[in-house]
Design an enzyme around this catalytic site. Structure first.
Site, short mmCIF file in Angstrom:
data_model
loop_
_atom_site.label_atom_id
_atom_site.label_comp_id
_atom_site.label_asym_id
_atom_site.label_seq_id
_atom_site.Cartn_x
_atom_site.Cartn_y
_atom_site.Cartn_z
N GLU A 106 63.05 41.20 -13.28
CA GLU A 106 64.14 40.20 -13.29
C GLU A 106 64.25 39.52 -14.65
O GLU A 106 64.37 38.30 -14.75
CB GLU A 106 63.90 39.15 -12.18
CG GLU A 106 63.85 39.72 -10.78
CD GLU A 106 65.19 40.21 -10.24
OE1 GLU A 106 66.22 40.03 -10.92
OE2 GLU A 106 65.20 40.81 -9.15
N GLN A 124 66.51 39.25 -16.75
CA GLN A 124 67.75 38.52 -17.08
C GLN A 124 67.62 37.02 -16.82
O GLN A 124 68.36 36.22 -17.37
CB GLN A 124 68.95 39.08 -16.31
CG GLN A 124 69.06 38.70 -14.85
CD GLN A 124 68.10 39.46 -13.94
OE1 GLN A 124 67.48 40.43 -14.36
NE2 GLN A 124 67.98 39.04 -12.69
MG MG Z 1 64.40 44.23 -8.39
#
Ligand code: MG
Ligand code: ADP
Ligand code: ZN
Length: 188
Positions: free
Chosen positions: A83, A85
């Protein structure tokens, strides 16, 4: 030697976490020491990174990217970040530092928000990666390759944490249809 950066990107449900875990397991099999991180904002699965298919691994949770350097265990060869981002722009400098320490880095993250706008952090990392792996999910409406993560709920904040309850992967055509239904006009 300078480390190598791999970026795994795509929509939700495209298998990014599975691919990240597969690559970390492969590295462990090759005798490498790996450490997995995830940003605190992803509060699904507590301190675990979990794929939608249920595969999971323990992770170190960080609030600010700079913490990664201090949380690093001695002798780590490969760092995984899920994750990415959500990690904040400072993660770009931290990843570069890790590479210069000789550590390989594998990041997985969303390419675009539910608004179909690129996530700058993922773009930036992808731009200087050694390898980019773009994955696509299956469109929940028609079975074509999915292009974006569609938010099913009416919430309009950029970041709303959720799973299949709030999001579905859609191909470009089905996404336009879904948007049209919601807004009453074309979003092209
Ligand atoms: Mg994922
Ligand atoms: P990501 O990290 O990209 O969100 P995961 O690795 O967590 O993806 O999950 C991938 C798994 O999700 C697939 O192997 C499959 O079992 C499941 N899945 C659920 N919905 C879909 C979909 N629409 N397309 C593809 N896989 C899906
Ligand atoms: Zn479709």
């Amino acid at each position: 030697m300078i480390g190598k950066l791999v970026v795994i990107w795509g929509s939700m449900f495209s298998g990014k976490t599975e691919e990240l875990l597969r690559r970390l397991n492969r590295a462990m099999r090759a005798g490498k020491k790996v450490q997995l991180f995830k940003p605190k904002v992803d509060n699904r699965a507590g301190t675990c990174v979990r794929s939608h298919a249920g595969r999971e691994a323990e992770a170190v949770v960080f609030e600010k990217p700079g913490e990664i350097i201090n949380l690093l265990e001695p002798g780590v060869d490969v760092v995984g970040i899920d994750e990415v981002q959500f990690a904040g722009t400072e993660i770009v400098r931290v990843v570069k530092d890790l590479l210069f320490y000789g550590i390989d880095v594998i990041c997985s993250g969303l390419d675009m928000s539910y608004r179909a706008e690129p996530f700058p952090v993922t773009m930036h990392l992808a731009a200087f990666s050694h390898e980019c792996v773009k994955l696509s999910a299956v469109c929940a409406e028609c079975g074509d390759d999915a292009w974006v993560t569609h938010r099913k709920s009416e919430e309009d904040a950029l970041v709303v944490i959720g799973g299949a309850d709030k999001y579905a992967a859609l191909c470009m055509e089905c996404r336009f249809k879904a948007q049209k239904g919601r807004e009453g006009n074309s979003c092209r």
